[in-house]
Design a protein around this motif. Structure first.
Motif, mmCIF file in Angstrom:
data_model
loop_
_atom_site.group_PDB
_atom_site.id
_atom_site.type_symbol
_atom_site.label_atom_id
_atom_site.label_comp_id
_atom_site.label_asym_id
_atom_site.label_seq_id
_atom_site.Cartn_x
_atom_site.Cartn_y
_atom_site.Cartn_z
ATOM 1 N N LEU A 1 4.034 55.435 -66.990
ATOM 2 C CA LEU A 1 3.161 56.199 -66.110
ATOM 3 C C LEU A 1 2.291 55.221 -65.353
ATOM 4 O O LEU A 1 1.797 54.248 -65.925
ATOM 5 N N THR A 2 2.113 55.462 -64.043
ATOM 6 C CA THR A 2 1.388 54.504 -63.202
ATOM 7 C C THR A 2 0.389 55.214 -62.282
ATOM 8 O O THR A 2 0.395 56.437 -62.158
ATOM 9 N N ASP A 3 -0.415 54.393 -61.606
ATOM 10 C CA ASP A 3 -1.339 54.885 -60.578
ATOM 11 C C ASP A 3 -0.688 54.850 -59.191
ATOM 12 O O ASP A 3 -1.358 55.058 -58.192
ATOM 13 N N ASP A 4 0.595 54.580 -59.111
ATOM 14 C CA ASP A 4 1.293 54.425 -57.836
ATOM 15 C C ASP A 4 1.549 55.771 -57.167
ATOM 16 O O ASP A 4 2.619 56.359 -57.285
ATOM 17 N N ASP B 1 -16.261 74.992 -57.312
ATOM 18 C CA ASP B 1 -16.681 74.129 -58.430
ATOM 19 C C ASP B 1 -15.619 73.131 -58.889
ATOM 20 O O ASP B 1 -15.726 72.564 -59.979
ATOM 21 N N ALA B 2 -14.609 72.894 -58.075
ATOM 22 C CA ALA B 2 -13.586 71.902 -58.431
ATOM 23 C C ALA B 2 -14.144 70.506 -58.174
ATOM 24 O O ALA B 2 -14.945 70.299 -57.263
ATOM 25 N N TYR B 3 -13.729 69.561 -59.003
ATOM 26 C CA TYR B 3 -14.137 68.172 -58.809
ATOM 27 C C TYR B 3 -12.993 67.242 -59.164
ATOM 28 O O TYR B 3 -12.038 67.634 -59.845
ATOM 29 N N GLU B 4 -13.086 66.020 -58.671
ATOM 30 C CA GLU B 4 -12.047 65.015 -58.849
ATOM 31 C C GLU B 4 -12.541 63.928 -59.777
ATOM 32 O O GLU B 4 -13.719 63.575 -59.754
ATOM 33 N N GLU B 5 -11.615 63.380 -60.567
ATOM 34 C CA GLU B 5 -11.942 62.199 -61.357
ATOM 35 C C GLU B 5 -10.682 61.395 -61.627
ATOM 36 O O GLU B 5 -9.570 61.925 -61.585
ATOM 37 N N ARG B 6 -10.890 60.121 -61.879
ATOM 38 C CA ARG B 6 -9.778 59.269 -62.289
ATOM 39 C C ARG B 6 -9.359 59.706 -63.685
ATOM 40 O O ARG B 6 -10.203 59.970 -64.535
ATOM 41 N N ALA B 7 -8.073 59.790 -63.911
ATOM 42 C CA ALA B 7 -7.549 60.098 -65.234
ATOM 43 C C ALA B 7 -7.159 58.770 -65.896
ATOM 44 O O ALA B 7 -7.337 57.706 -65.305
ATOM 45 N N TRP B 8 -6.645 58.823 -67.091
ATOM 46 C CA TRP B 8 -6.207 57.599 -67.759
ATOM 47 C C TRP B 8 -5.170 56.902 -66.910
ATOM 48 O O TRP B 8 -5.037 55.688 -66.927
ATOM 49 N N ILE C 1 5.477 57.780 -61.824
ATOM 50 C CA ILE C 1 6.334 57.605 -63.004
ATOM 51 C C ILE C 1 7.412 56.595 -62.650
ATOM 52 O O ILE C 1 8.083 56.731 -61.626
ATOM 53 N N GLU C 2 7.539 55.576 -63.472
ATOM 54 C CA GLU C 2 8.625 54.610 -63.337
ATOM 55 C C GLU C 2 9.593 54.858 -64.478
ATOM 56 O O GLU C 2 9.254 54.641 -65.639
ATOM 57 N N ASP C 3 10.767 55.350 -64.135
ATOM 58 C CA ASP C 3 11.775 55.686 -65.133
ATOM 59 C C ASP C 3 12.949 54.724 -64.972
ATOM 60 O O ASP C 3 13.441 54.542 -63.860
ATOM 61 N N PRO C 4 13.390 54.094 -66.067
ATOM 62 C CA PRO C 4 14.485 53.129 -65.949
ATOM 63 C C PRO C 4 15.790 53.761 -65.469
ATOM 64 O O PRO C 4 16.633 53.079 -64.905
ATOM 65 N N VAL C 5 15.953 55.049 -65.649
ATOM 66 C CA VAL C 5 17.173 55.732 -65.221
ATOM 67 C C VAL C 5 17.000 56.355 -63.837
ATOM 68 O O VAL C 5 17.821 56.165 -62.943
ATOM 69 N N ASP C 6 15.899 57.106 -63.645
ATOM 70 C CA ASP C 6 15.698 57.858 -62.408
ATOM 71 C C ASP C 6 14.919 57.110 -61.338
ATOM 72 O O ASP C 6 14.777 57.613 -60.225
ATOM 73 N N ALA D 1 11.462 55.295 -59.529
ATOM 74 C CA ALA D 1 10.049 55.638 -59.359
ATOM 75 C C ALA D 1 9.919 56.993 -58.671
ATOM 76 O O ALA D 1 10.706 57.344 -57.799
ATOM 77 N N SER D 2 8.902 57.757 -59.092
ATOM 78 C CA SER D 2 8.620 59.046 -58.470
ATOM 79 C C SER D 2 7.130 59.336 -58.599
ATOM 80 O O SER D 2 6.405 58.655 -59.315
ATOM 81 N N VAL D 3 6.692 60.361 -57.883
ATOM 82 C CA VAL D 3 5.322 60.844 -57.964
ATOM 83 C C VAL D 3 5.395 62.270 -58.478
ATOM 84 O O VAL D 3 6.177 63.086 -57.981
ATOM 85 N N THR D 4 4.595 62.566 -59.496
ATOM 86 C CA THR D 4 4.616 63.885 -60.110
ATOM 87 C C THR D 4 3.238 64.512 -60.079
ATOM 88 O O THR D 4 2.241 63.856 -60.328
ATOM 89 N N MET D 5 3.236 65.804 -59.772
ATOM 90 C CA MET D 5 2.025 66.614 -59.861
ATOM 91 C C MET D 5 2.198 67.531 -61.065
ATOM 92 O O MET D 5 3.200 68.223 -61.171
ATOM 93 N N THR D 6 1.229 67.503 -61.970
ATOM 94 C CA THR D 6 1.259 68.458 -63.077
ATOM 95 C C THR D 6 0.285 69.584 -62.733
ATOM 96 O O THR D 6 -0.719 69.381 -62.054
ATOM 97 N N PHE D 7 0.632 70.772 -63.197
ATOM 98 C CA PHE D 7 -0.163 71.953 -62.890
ATOM 99 C C PHE D 7 0.098 73.009 -63.954
ATOM 100 O O PHE D 7 0.958 72.834 -64.819
ATOM 101 N N ARG D 8 -0.627 74.098 -63.896
ATOM 102 C CA ARG D 8 -0.468 75.204 -64.839
ATOM 103 C C ARG D 8 0.081 76.412 -64.107
ATOM 104 O O ARG D 8 -0.174 76.617 -62.922
#
Length: 134
Positions: free
Chosen positions: A9-12, A30-37, A55-60, A62-69
């Motif tokens: 997992l990266t900051d890229d 009331d939403a706010y932003e912060e750096r995550a791990w 995400i740097e995956d040795p098979v797939d 590099a990609s960028v992922t958004m997680t959400f609910r």
């Protein structure tokens, strides 16, 4: 014996992707932003409703992922939608979306609002302009 390559997992995250998500997320009450791990997350109270990271995956590669609910029928539909969506394997309502050149940003905006509404207090959800049931 060689070690098995591991997904990292990266900051890229491209600045324009982060800026687009920032505009969407910070427009919510009331939403706010912060750096995550790793990466950046947007929260309401102490709950993360969107997180973007590389995400740097040795098979797939590099990609960028958004997680959400997600919740209800939308969650079930997304669980079975296939790429670019994926079940994350943690949290009963957590989903991932791979962001790329073909991303439908109108759909991302809807997902951001719905994710916020899954986690925000009812009094804040009441302030959000979103379409009702069809």
């Amino acid at each position: 014996m060689a070690a098995t390559p591991v997904r990292r997992l990266t900051d890229d995250v491209p600045a324009e992707v982060e800026a687009r998500l920032r505009r969407m997320c910070l427009g919510l009450p009331d939403a706010y932003e912060e750096r995550a791990w790793v990466g950046t997350r947007w929260r309401v109270r102490t709950r993360t409703f969107v997180h973007v990271l590389g995400i740097e995956d040795p098979v797939d590669g590099a990609s960028v992922t958004m997680t959400f609910r997600a919740a209800g029928e939308e969650l079930e539909a997304l669980r079975h939608a296939g790429p670019p969506f994926r079940v994350l394997g943690w949290g009963r309502d957590a989903m991932g979306l791979t962001l790329g050149p073909d991303t439908d940003w109108d759909e991302v905006a809807e997902l951001v609002v719905e994710s916020y509404c899954v986690l925000a207090p009812k009094k804040l959800v009441a302030l959000v302009d979103r379409p009702g049931p069809a």
